[in-house]
Design an enzyme around this catalytic site. Structure first.
Site, PDB file in Angstrom:
ATOM      1  N   HIS A   1      -3.478   4.870  -0.394  1.00 14.44           N
ATOM      2  CA  HIS A   1      -4.598   4.853   0.557  1.00 14.44           C
ATOM      3  C   HIS A   1      -5.476   6.097   0.388  1.00 14.44           C
ATOM      4  O   HIS A   1      -5.626   6.914   1.308  1.00 14.44           O
ATOM      5  CB  HIS A   1      -4.060   4.775   1.994  1.00 14.44           C
ATOM      6  CG  HIS A   1      -4.513   3.563   2.754  1.00 14.44           C
ATOM      7  ND1 HIS A   1      -4.146   2.287   2.403  1.00 14.44           N
ATOM      8  CD2 HIS A   1      -5.315   3.437   3.849  1.00 14.44           C
ATOM      9  CE1 HIS A   1      -4.683   1.422   3.258  1.00 14.44           C
ATOM     10  NE2 HIS A   1      -5.406   2.091   4.126  1.00 14.44           N
TER      11      HIS A   1
ATOM     12  N   ASP B   1     -11.774   4.711   3.924  1.00 10.33           N
ATOM     13  CA  ASP B   1     -12.028   3.303   4.232  1.00 10.33           C
ATOM     14  C   ASP B   1     -12.144   2.539   2.916  1.00 10.33           C
ATOM     15  O   ASP B   1     -12.381   3.124   1.861  1.00 10.33           O
ATOM     16  CB  ASP B   1     -13.327   3.164   5.037  1.00 10.33           C
ATOM     17  CG  ASP B   1     -13.407   1.863   5.827  1.00 10.33           C
ATOM     18  OD1 ASP B   1     -12.411   1.104   5.802  1.00 10.33           O
ATOM     19  OD2 ASP B   1     -14.449   1.608   6.453  1.00 10.33           O
TER      20      ASP B   1
ATOM     21  N   ARG C   1      -9.715  -3.490  -0.173  1.00 12.09           N
ATOM     22  CA  ARG C   1     -10.570  -4.163  -1.149  1.00 12.09           C
ATOM     23  C   ARG C   1     -10.505  -3.479  -2.513  1.00 12.09           C
ATOM     24  O   ARG C   1     -10.531  -4.140  -3.548  1.00 12.09           O
ATOM     25  CB  ARG C   1     -12.015  -4.216  -0.634  1.00 12.09           C
ATOM     26  CG  ARG C   1     -12.230  -5.285   0.439  1.00 12.09           C
ATOM     27  CD  ARG C   1     -13.602  -5.204   1.064  1.00 12.09           C
ATOM     28  NE  ARG C   1     -13.738  -4.008   1.893  1.00 12.09           N
ATOM     29  CZ  ARG C   1     -14.881  -3.618   2.452  1.00 12.09           C
ATOM     30  NH1 ARG C   1     -15.973  -4.337   2.251  1.00 12.09           N
ATOM     31  NH2 ARG C   1     -14.925  -2.547   3.199  1.00 12.09           N
TER      32      ARG C   1
ATOM     33  N   ARG D   1      -7.213  -4.645  -4.172  1.00 12.37           N
ATOM     34  CA  ARG D   1      -7.312  -6.018  -4.680  1.00 12.37           C
ATOM     35  C   ARG D   1      -8.228  -6.078  -5.893  1.00 12.37           C
ATOM     36  O   ARG D   1      -7.993  -6.835  -6.843  1.00 12.37           O
ATOM     37  CB  ARG D   1      -7.793  -6.943  -3.559  1.00 12.37           C
ATOM     38  CG  ARG D   1      -6.800  -7.051  -2.399  1.00 12.37           C
ATOM     39  CD  ARG D   1      -7.202  -8.085  -1.379  1.00 12.37           C
ATOM     40  NE  ARG D   1      -8.348  -7.720  -0.570  1.00 12.37           N
ATOM     41  CZ  ARG D   1      -8.292  -6.999   0.555  1.00 12.37           C
ATOM     42  NH1 ARG D   1      -7.130  -6.535   0.977  1.00 12.37           N
ATOM     43  NH2 ARG D   1      -9.378  -6.742   1.254  1.00 12.37           N
TER      44      ARG D   1
END
Length: 378
Positions: free
Chosen positions: A193, A197, A201, A204
């Site tokens: 992470h 933000d 996405r 993926r």
């Protein structure tokens, strides 16, 4: 430290072999299929992936609206926020797809941050910088209670080293099947992470990028983003990530994550194969209808969009057939006069749906749902 890649069980190996065979068959079928079918299918699958991946993050735009946005349509009834998120994601995905055959390609921290800027640059702020590692803690909150942290990412100070380790791992070949490595890369990135933000996405998209680099099949035919965006699968996706624990604990067995991804690859391949087959049958039915009614063959393109997507816009038909504005308008006007199509809306926002004389057989084929099989239950 990254998660160790688990060994495959006999069932995993069987499913992976089935996925390989399905993707190889798809590759040959796509090459043998008329380009008008596959061009439309590629656009649909790209739009479906963008719509699905954004929907997981709460940005809800129907696939047909995403298709229109990607075609450059301005008069699409979506919020400005959803429009921005759709176009940003499409920009990043387009770039990812162009990287499939770059000879001197390598993964790097700079590449990751550049891709993140494409995705999140329109939201850049001091609190949530785009294209830069996060400067503080980040939490994934419980979907049922946002006051509870379902996952706490590693300390921000450790992010640069972890991302370098990830880049080094990606650039090193270890003999693991590409689809398994792509699934592991997804898990590594979403667990680190690294940004304030857009982490889901980006993770993926990294999986899609690795599939694109493989070169066996165009990424829009292999990406699992659309599969992950289906409501039931999204919940299972969250559960799989939650099962990794509330903190970053990479020294653990992640076999269930691999099984989850192999199921996704398998069912997405089934889905694409089903849509390709259905698209061909619809095209055949519409071609017969055009022949029997004296319609110009190019009109089949517009009718095919209506059958498969529910509507067609003038600009989409114009671009697909390489027509002038006047030719496209005249064709659609004639189809409306013949009651094959019906106009909805006025001027620029107008689109066309099936009219009372639209061939029923084509609609029946297009609307017949397919059945997906669970590869682990056979």
């Amino acid at each position: 430290m990254l998660y160790p890649t688990p060994s495959l069980s006999p069932d995993d190996g069987r499913v992976l072999s089935e996925v390989d065979r399905m993707r190889e068959a798809l590759r040959h079928q796509v090459r043998a299929t008329p380009s008008k079918w596959t061009t439309g299918l590629r656009k649909f699958l790209t739009a479906d992936a963008v719509a699905a991946s954004n929907s997981i993050e709460g940005f809800k735009v129907a696939t047909v609206d995403v298709e229109d946005l990607l075609e450059g349509e301005r008069d699409v009834e979506v919020s400005e926020e959803n429009r921005e998120e759709t176009l940003a994601y499409q920009q990043m995905m387009t770039y990812i797809q162009t990287l499939h055959d770059v000879e001197d390609f390598s993964y790097s921290k700079g590449l990751f941050n550049a891709l993140h800027w494409m995705l999140q640059g329109h939201r850049h702020s001091i609190r949530k910088p785009a294209g830069q590692w996060r400067r503080g803690p980040v939490y994934v909150t419980d979907a049922r209670d946002p006051s509870i942290a379902a996952y706490t990412a590693p300390d921000a100070k450790g992010v640069p080293a972890l991302m370098q380790e990830l880049a080094d791992w990606l650039n090193a070949e270890d003999g693991t099947h590409l689809l398994v490595r792509a699934a592991m890369a997804h898990l590594h990135l979403v667990s680190i992470h690294p940004w304030a933000d857009g982490n889901g996405r980006m993770s993926r998209s990294l999986q899609t990028l690795m599939i694109a680099r493989e070169g066996v099949l165009a990424p829009e035919f292999s990406s699992v983003e659309a599969w992950l965006g289906r409501p039931g699968n999204t919940w299972e996706y969250y559960r799989q990530l939650t099962d990794r624990g509330s903190e970053y604990l990479p020294d653990q067995d992640v076999s269930s994550w691999i099984r989850f991804n192999l199921t996704a690859y398998h069912q997405q391949a089934q889905t694409v194969q089903g849509r390709l087959d259905r698209s061909g049958r619809v095209w055949g039915a519409l071609s017969e209808f055009a022949d029997s009614t004296g319609l110009d063959e190019r009109a089949v393109t517009a009718l095919h969009d209506v059958a498969m997507a529910g509507r067609v816009r003038r600009s989409r038909y114009e671009h697909a057939e390489g027509l002038s504005l006047q030719q496209a308008q005249r064709d659609l006007r004639d189809l409306v006069t013949a009651q094959i199509l019906e106009p909805v809306g006025r001027t620029r926002a107008r689109y066309y749906t099936a009219g009372p004389r639209f061939p029923e057989q084509a609609l029946n084929v297009a609307h017949t749902p397919m059945t997906l099989t669970d590869p682990y239950s056979t």
